[in-house]
Write a protein that holds these residues in place. Structure first.
Motif, short mmCIF file in Angstrom:
data_model
loop_
_atom_site.label_atom_id
_atom_site.label_comp_id
_atom_site.label_asym_id
_atom_site.label_seq_id
_atom_site.Cartn_x
_atom_site.Cartn_y
_atom_site.Cartn_z
N GLY A 157 2.90 9.71 -2.54
CA GLY A 157 3.60 9.80 -3.83
C GLY A 157 4.10 8.44 -4.24
N TYR A 158 3.56 7.90 -5.34
CA TYR A 158 4.03 6.59 -5.82
C TYR A 158 5.53 6.63 -6.07
CZ TYR A 158 -0.74 4.83 -6.75
OH TYR A 158 -2.03 4.38 -6.64
N HIS A 159 6.01 7.82 -6.48
CA HIS A 159 7.43 7.94 -6.80
C HIS A 159 8.30 7.87 -5.55
CE1 HIS A 159 5.70 11.83 -5.96
NE2 HIS A 159 6.88 12.34 -5.74
N ASN A 160 7.69 8.00 -4.37
CA ASN A 160 8.46 7.93 -3.12
C ASN A 160 8.44 6.54 -2.50
OD1 ASN A 160 9.23 10.67 -3.10
ND2 ASN A 160 7.18 11.24 -2.39
N ILE A 161 7.63 5.65 -3.07
CA ILE A 161 7.52 4.30 -2.51
C ILE A 161 8.73 3.48 -2.96
CG2 ILE A 161 6.15 2.18 -2.47
CD1 ILE A 161 3.67 3.93 -2.97
N VAL A 162 9.37 2.80 -2.02
CA VAL A 162 10.54 1.98 -2.37
C VAL A 162 10.05 0.59 -2.77
CG1 VAL A 162 12.70 0.98 -1.55
CG2 VAL A 162 11.98 3.25 -0.76
N PRO A 163 10.26 0.18 -4.03
CA PRO A 163 9.79 -1.14 -4.47
C PRO A 163 10.49 -2.26 -3.71
CG PRO A 163 10.33 0.25 -6.36
CD PRO A 163 10.87 0.93 -5.14
N THR A 164 9.72 -3.27 -3.32
CA THR A 164 10.29 -4.42 -2.61
C THR A 164 9.78 -5.69 -3.28
OG1 THR A 164 8.39 -4.46 -1.13
CG2 THR A 164 10.31 -3.22 -0.39
N LEU A 165 10.09 -6.84 -2.70
CA LEU A 165 9.51 -8.08 -3.20
C LEU A 165 8.85 -8.81 -2.04
CD1 LEU A 165 12.32 -9.43 -5.58
CD2 LEU A 165 10.08 -8.54 -6.25
N VAL A 166 7.84 -9.60 -2.35
CA VAL A 166 7.20 -10.41 -1.32
C VAL A 166 8.24 -11.39 -0.78
CG1 VAL A 166 5.41 -12.13 -0.90
CG2 VAL A 166 4.95 -10.20 -2.41
N PRO A 167 8.40 -11.49 0.55
CA PRO A 167 9.48 -12.32 1.09
C PRO A 167 9.18 -13.82 1.07
CG PRO A 167 8.26 -11.29 2.87
CD PRO A 167 7.65 -10.77 1.60
#
Lengths: 607, 501
Positions: A392-402
Motif C-alpha cells: 500500500g503506497y498509503h502505508n509507506i512512510v516518506p523519507t529523504l535520501v540521507p
C-alpha cells in the motif's frame, strides 16, 4: 485512456468481502485503478446482432452498433432500450488487461483481500480441435486458439466478453494491429480441423456479422462497405490476399482481423466457444489469448478449458499455454528498494496478495511463479512494484535520501535574475510569449527576409505554430497588440530561448535572448537606448550604437547594439523605433521602440 | 512660538479674558466662524482647556401650532363645564367649548391625569381641582408660551421639567435637543506660552527649493493634508507570475542540493524515447501526440556503445536481466528529431553523462505535445524533472522528496497512487488536496528508473525520477480560467497580481 464500467453486481458476487461503495473505490485506487466513480448506465440492444451498448446519463444513444456495425440512423427499429446497470467507472489500466472485466478484477481482489492466497489455476484438457496455418500469411503470421465449454451466458455476460475483447484490442492489440480476437459459437462449427489461410479479395462470399445468411459479401466488399471493414481495412488491404479462418467444411469463421461471419455468431444460448487470437507478435498473441480465456473462465465456475493444436511450418504447438512465468526475487532487495520494514514473510504475503505463487529457495531468494495472464512482468523490479502496491503506497512512510549533495544553478539563470532586477527596477513588466510561432510573424511582419535557420515542425496543429521562434520581438509586439486598451506608456520585456539550426548533436540549439519594448506618445529611440545602456552597464559593458538597416525599424532610427568591455567588442543585438508599417500590422496606434539582445553573449562572465 | 492667524487672535483674546467662555460666545466676540474657532481650540489641547457640557435645549415642534394659537383643549373643556354648571353630556361640552367630539375624546386622558374632570358614562363632571384651575395656567401651557420666542436652554426655563412631564403623550409639541456646549479657557501652559510671546506664521502647500535655499521654510507652516484621502494607483515593474513559480521551483530544488541541468528543445527520438525504454510502437510516439521535426531532418547519434546497449535492452533485455520488449528494434528511427515531449530527456542525458552516485539533478523547461488547445492544454507547457542517483535511495525517499517539494509550494495534503510509466518501476502519481475544488488533483508522475533505463548507461544504483507539470501550480495559485492567460498576457493582470502569495 478509454473508460470501462464494471457492473457492481457482477463484481461483488465474485468476492466474499463486501466493501462499502467508497471503500471499494479506495481499494481499487490502491491497486492503481483511476476510478471516476459510480454511474448508472443506460443500456441499448442491437436488434441485428444482440450486442448490448451502454451510455452514461449525459451521452446520446449509440448511432452505430459497435459490434456488427449496424447504422441506427438508417435502421432505427434495430435499436431498443435494455434497462439500466450500476457500474463503477474507471480508466483502463493499460498494463493490467487481466483487470478489465468483473471476473478478472474479482480474481485480483480475492487475493488482495486475502480471501485466498492461492494463485488462481485453470486446469485444461486437450481438445481434438486443431488449426493448420497455411503459407502466405506474412501480413499476420501468428494464431493461438482455445476452446471453452459449458459456459452459461446471459446478456450481461455476453456484453462483458464483447467489451473485454474490444478493450484488449486497444490495450494489447494496439487497435487490432498487434493482436485481434475472435469468439465463435463452437456448436456452429463443423469438423475439428480448421484452417488459417488467405484468400484473394474476390475469391469467396460470406454473410458478415449482422447480415442475414442470404447476404453474400466478398472480402473486398466487406473492406469497402462494412463499417468494420472501412475501420480496419488499413491492416490488410495492402496485401494481395486477406487472412481468413475456415472450419473443416470451409465455412468462413472470420475475415481476420475485420469481422466474424453471421453463421458462427455467439448468442445467449451459446455454451461452447472457440476463441482465436491472431497477430504480428507471438508473445502478444499468446498473452492476449491467456487473458481473454481466463477472464471467460472466471465468469462461470462450471466452464471448462480445452487446448487447441496449432500446426504450422515451424511445427506443432498447443495453445493456450498457461504455464506461469518464472522469476527470482531477493526479498531484502525488494524491501530496501521500496524503503519499508518488510521481512521475507511480509514480502511473500505481498506477492501472494498480488496473485503470484511463491516458494522459498535455499539461498534466501524467492521463486515466483507469475500467472500466465500477467503481461507486465519483465524484470524483478516489476515484482517489487507489486510488493509495494500490496503493501500500500498509503502505508509507506516518506523519507529523504540521507546523502548530502551541493546544489548549483545554471549561470544563465543567475544572470537572468540580475537582468530581471535591472529591468523591473526601470518599471518594465515581464511577459511570456509562445515559443512556437510561424514564418509570417517571425519574418514578414517585421519586414525581415525569411531565413533558413529555424526548426520546422513536420505536422503543425495550426498555421500559427509551424516553427520554433527565432526572435522574441514578434511576441512582444503581439502582447502589446492585445493590450491596446491599457493605459500608456507600456513597458514590457521577456527573457527566453530561441532555437537555431546548427551542427550540434540534435541539429538545433537554444540561444538565450532578452528583448524589451515600450509604447506610448513620447516613446523614442533615445529612451530605449538609455534603457539598453543601463542594462549593459549592470553587466559591465559600455554601449555603442551603430546605424543599422534592419527593416524592423524606421530608417535612420535603427541601430546595432555593440558592447565594449576591456579588450572585448561584441555585437550584442539590435535597437530601434519600430517602423509604423509594422505598428499598423499589429494595430498599434502609438510610437514604439524595442531592443533584442543576445543574452548568452551579454551575460558572459568578465574575463 | 508660531501660530496661525486665527490662533493668534484667539489666544490673545483668551489671555485678555481669563474667564471660561463658550465657543459660541468666543466666535461671536471674535467675529469668526464658529466651526473654525471650535476646530482651532480642539487642535491645541496643550494650550486650551476645553470643558464639555451636555445641554438640553427645547423648541416648539411640528404639532405645536394649534396649542399656540388656540390654547390647550382641556382648558376650554373645563371652562365649558363650568358654564354648563359643573357637568354635561360629551356632545354638549364639545359644542360649548367649540371643539369637535374627537378633540374632546383625545382630551379625556389629560383631564383625568390633571384631575380636572371625570367621565361618568356619557357625562363629564368638573372636579374641585378643575374648578380651581379655571383662570390659571399649567406648567405645560407656560412652557409652550415661553418657547414661542424661540429655542431655549431647558435649564433657563423653571417650568421645563414639570411642563415636559405633562406633555408626555403629546409628541411633536415640544422638541428636546441635546447638544454639547464647549467652554474654553487658557491652560497654564497656554498662559505661559502666550506670555513668552506668539508669532503669526503663513501657511503654504508645498515646500520649495527656494524655501530650502532661503531658509524660509522656518517661517511658514505647511497646510496639513487630509491624510485619509486615496491616491492614484502606481505599479512596480515585476517578474511574470509564472516566472515566479518557475523561480520558486528552482529555489526548492537548489535548497535540496540539486544541480541544475538543461537540454535541447529539439531532441532525438533516442533520448526522448528509446533511452527511456519506450518501445518504438508505443502510442506516445505517435505522430498524433508528438511534434516530429522536418528541419533538422535527422539527429546525430550519441556514443555507439550507448546505442548498442539501449538497442539490446529493447530487443531482449541486454545485460539488464530484463526480458526486454522482444521486438525488432530499429536503429534508424532513433535519429528522428522531435520537440522534446518531457524534460525526462534532460534527466537521462544527465545520467548518461555522469552515472556515478551520489547525484541530484533537476531541469525546468518547456516541453511540447501535439495537444489541441483548450483551457487546460497548450502545445507547450513546463515541467520540472529531477533525478536522484544514490545507493541509499528508495521508493520511500522518492515519496519524501515529492512531498518536500509540494510542501514548499504551499500544499498540505498528499496522496500517492500507483501509476504506470514505461521507464519507472515502481511508479507513482502524486495528488494534492485542493480546498477550492474539494478534490484530489493530479500533479505529476514519478518512479524509480527501471534497470532497463539506467544500466545501459552504466548506472547500477537506484535512480529516483519525476516529471511534474508547473502550469497546474499556476492555475491553482492565480486561479486562472485558462492556461492561455499566462501568454499574450493582459498587462492589467500582470500589474494586479501580487508578487507575494
Amino acid at each position: 485512456m478509454p473508460v470501462i464500467g464494471i457492473p457492481v453486481d457482477l463484481l461483488l458476487e465474485r468476492v466474499q468481502t463486501q466493501p462499502g461503495r467508497q471503500e471499494l473505490v479506495e481499494h481499487l485506487q490502491h491497486l492503481g485503478c483511476d476510478v471516476e466513480g459510480y454511474a448508472t448506465m443506460r443500456r441499448f440492444a442491437c436488434g441485428r446482432c444482440g450486442n448490448l451498448m451502454e451510455i452514461t446519463e449525459t451521452e446520446n444513444p449509440p448511432v452505430v452498433c459497435d459490434r456488427c456495425g449496424t447504422d441506427f440512423k438508417t435502421s432505427p427499429d434495430q435499436l431498443s432500450a435494455a434497462g439500466e446497470k450500476d457500474v463503477v467507472r474507471m480508466e483502463l489500466l493499460a498494463v493490467r488487461p487481466d483487470m478489465f472485466d468483473p471476473g478478472g478484477l474479482a480474481r485480483t481482489l480475492r487475493n488482495y483481500f486475502k480471501e485466498t492466497l492461492d494463485t488462481p489455476s485453470y486446469p485444461s484438457s486437450a481438445s481434438d480441435f486443431s488449426v493448420s496455418v497455411e503459407p502466405g500469411l506474412e501480413q499476420r503470421p501468428y494464431i493461438a486458439c482455445a476452446v471453452v465449454r459449458n459456459l452459461k451466458l446471459d446478456d450481461d455476460k455476453i456484453r462483458v466478453i464483447m467489451k473485454l475483447q474490444e478493450n484488449l484490442h486497444w490495450a494489447l492489440g494496439r487497435d487490432r494491429k498487434r493482436a485481434s480476437i475472435g469468439v465463435y459459437d463452437l456448436d456452429t462449427l463443423q469438423g475439428k480441423r480448421f484452417r488459417y489461410t488467405s484468400v484473394a479479395p474476390e475469391e469467396l462470399q460470406f454473410a458478415p456479422l449482422g447480415y442475414s445468411a442470404e447476404e453474400k459479401w466478398t472480402p473486398a466488399r466487406v473492406l469497402a462497405e462494412h463499417t468494420k471493414g472501412t475501420a480496419y481495412a488499413r491492416l490488410i488491404k495492402d496485401h494481395p490476399r486477406y487472412p481468413i479462418l475456415f472450419d473443416e467444411n470451409n465455412q468462413v469463421m472470420a475475415l481476420i482481423p475485420i469481422i466474424n461471419s453471421e453463421a458462427t455468431k455467439v448468442s445467449k444460448n451459446s455454451t461452447n466457444f472457440f476463441i482465436d487470437v491472431t497477430g504480428l507478435e507471438e508473445r502478444i498473441v499468446n498473452k492476449t489469448l491467456n487473458t481473454i480465456v481466463t477472464s471467460m473462465l472466471e465468469l462461470d465456475p462450471g466452464a471448462r478449458l480445452e487446448t487447441v493444436r496449432i500446426d504450422s511450418a515451424s511445427g506443432a504447438q498447443v495453445t493456450p499455454d498457461l504455464t506461469p512465468q518464472q522469476a527470482v526475487l531477493n526479498p531484502v532487495t525488494a524491501a530496501s528498494r521500496i524503503g519499508v520494514p518488510l521481512d521475507k514473510d511480509g514480502v511473500i504475503e505481498c506477492l501472494r496478495r498480488m496473485g503470484h505463487e511463491v516458494s522459498q529457495r535455499a539461498d534466501g531468494n524467492l521463486d515466483v511463479k507469475i500467472p500466465a495472464y500477467r503481461n507486465d512482468i519483465l524484470h524483478e523490479v516489476d515484482l517489487i512494484e507489486d510488493v509495494a502496491i500490496a503493501y500500500g503506497y498509503h502505508n509507506i512512510v516518506p523519507t529523504l535520501v540521507p546523502t548530502l549533495t551541493v546544489g548549483s544553478e545554471q549561470p544563465l539563470e543567475t544572470a537572468g535574475a540580475s537582468a530581471r532586477a535591472a529591468l523591473t527596477g526601470l518599471g518594465y513588466l515581464e511577459v511570456l510569449t509562445l515559443i512556437l510561432s510561424n514564418e509570417a510573424a517571425q519574418y514578414d511582419l517585421l519586414g525581415r527576409p525569411r531565413e533558413d535557420r529555424h526548426v520546422v515542425i513536420q505536422l503543425p496543429i495550426s498555421q500559427d505554430q509551424t516553427m520554433v521562434r527565432v526572435s522574441l520581438l514578434p511576441g512582444l509586439l503581439d502582447t502589446l497588440s492585445v493590450n491596446t486598451d491599457h493605459e500608456l506608456p507600456q513597458r514590457i520585456f521577456e527573457i527566453g530561448n530561441i532555437s537555431l539550426l546548427d551542427d550540434s548533436e540534435t541539429g538545433a540549439s537554444e540561444h538565450r535572448r532578452l528583448a524589451a519594448a515600450a509604447i506610448g506618445p513620447r516613446v523614442d529611440f533615445a529612451q530605449m537606448r538609455a534603457t539598453c545602456e543601463a542594462l549593459l552597464r549592470e553587466f559591465g559593458w559600455k554601449l555603442e550604437t551603430r546605424a543599422s538597416q534592419d527593416p524592423a525599424f524606421l530608417s535612420g532610427r535603427g541601430a546595432e547594439v555593440w558592447g565594449h568591455r576591456g579588450e572585448q567588442s561584441v555585437r550584442l543585438g539590435l535597437l530601434g523605433e519600430i517602423h509604423p508599417q509594422w505598428l499598423e500590422h499589429y494595430g498599434l496606434g502609438h510610437p514604439a521602440a524595442a531592443f533584442e539582445l543576445h543574452f548568452d553573449l551579454l551575460s558572459q562572465p568578465q574575463s | 512660538m508660531h501660530v496661525n492667524e486665527l490662533e493668534y487672535v484667539l489666544l490673545n483674546f483668551l489671555r485678555d479674558n481669563p474667564q471660561e467662555i463658550t465657543v459660541g460666545d468666543l466666535a461671536a466676540q471674535l467675529g469668526k466662524d464658529q466651526s473654525q474657532v471650535s476646530a482651532a481650540c480642539i487642535s491645541r489641547p496643550e494650550w486650551i482647556d476645553v470643558r464639555e457640557e451636555e445641554r438640553l435645549s427645547l423648541r416648539l415642534g411640528k404639532k405645536a401650532q394649534p396649542f399656540v394659537e388656540q390654547g390647550f383643549p382641556e382648558r376650554k373643556i373645563i371652562q365649558a363645564l363650568d358654564q354648563l354648571g359643573g357637568q354635561g353630556d360629551l356632545n354638549a361640552v364639545a359644542e360649548k367649548a367649540g371643539l369637535t367630539s374627537q378633540d374632546v375624546g383625545q382630551s379625556l386622558r389629560f383631564l383625568k391625569s390633571k384631575g380636572w374632570a371625570e367621565q361618568q358614562a356619557k357625562n363629564l363632571i368638573l372636579s374641585a381641582q378643575g374648578k380651581a384651575a379655571i383662570g390659571g395656567s399649567g406648567a405645560d401651557e407656560e412652557l409652550v408660551k415661553a418657547l414661542e420666542k424661540g429655542e431655549q436652554e431647558a435649564s433657563h426655563l423653571p417650568q421645563a421639567s414639570e411642563g415636559l412631564k405633562l406633555l408626555q403623550g403629546r409628541s411633536g409639541v415640544v422638541e428636546e435637543r441635546p447638544r454639547t456646549l464647549r467652554w474654553v479657557k487658557l491652560s497654564e501652559a497656554g498662559k505661559s506660552a502666550v506670555q513668552d510671546g506668539i508669532e503669526v506664521r503663513t501657511q503654504v502647500n508645498q515646500l520649495t527649493h527656494e524655501m530650502m535655499i532661503s531658509g524660509d521654510w522656518k517661517n511658514v507652516d505647511f497646510r496639513p493634508y487630509d491624510v485619509s484621502l486615496g491616491t492614484e494607483a502606481v505599479y512596480p515593474g515585476k517578474e511574470h507570475p509564472f516566472v515566479s513559480i518557475i523561480q520558486q521551483t528552482r529555489k526548492v530544488f537548489l535548497e535540496l542540493g540539486f544541480e541544475e541541468t538543461v537540454s535541447p528543445y529539439v531532441e532525438s527520438s533516442f533520448w526522448d524515447f528509446d533511452a527511456l525504454f519506450q518501445p518504438q510502437d508505443h502510442p506516445a510516439r505517435d505522430m498524433q501526440d508528438t511534434f516530429y521535426i522536418s528541419k533538422p531532418s535527422e539527429c546525430k547519434l550519441p556514443r555507439q556503445q550507448w546505442v548498442d546497449e539501449v538497442g539490446a535492452t529493447h530487443r531482449n533485455g541486454g545485460r539488464t536481466g530484463s526480458l526486454g520488449w522482444r521486438y525488432d528494434w530499429n536503429d534508424q528511427l532513433i535519429k528522428q528529431p522531435v520537440l522534446r515531449t518531457h524534460t525526462t530527456a534532460s534527466s537521462i542525458r544527465a545520467l548518461a553523462e555522469n552515472p556515478n552516485p551520489p547525484r541530484k539533478v533537476f531541469c525546468v523547461g518547456p516541453v511540447f505535445r501535439r495537444e489541441t488547445v483548450d483551457y487546460k492544454h497548450l502545445p507547450v507547457f513546463h515541467q520540472v524533472d529531477g533525478i536522484i542517483i544514490d545507493e541509499k535511495a528508495s521508493f520511500a525517499s522518492l515519496l519524501g522528496t515529492l512531498q518536500a517539494f509540494y510542501r514548499k509550494m504551499g500544499f498540505q495534503k498528499f496522496q500517492f497512487r500507483p501509476a504506470f510509466f514505461p521507464y519507472t518501476e515502481p511508479s507513482v502519481e502524486i495528488f494534492v488536496w485542493s480546498d477550492r475544488k474539494e478534490d484530489w488533483v493530479e500533479m505529476g508522475g514519478a518512479g524509480v528508473f527501471r534497470p532497463e533505463v539506467t544500466e545501459p548507461f552504466g548506472c547500477k544504483v537506484p535512480v529516483l525520477a519525476w516529471g511534474l507539470g508547473l502550469e497546474r501550480l499556476a492555475m491553482f495559485r492565480y486561479e486562472l480560467g485558462s492556461i492561455g492567460e499566462l501568454y499574450r498576457a493582459r498587462l492589467n493582470w500582470l500589474k494586479e497580481t501580487p508578487l507575494c502569495r
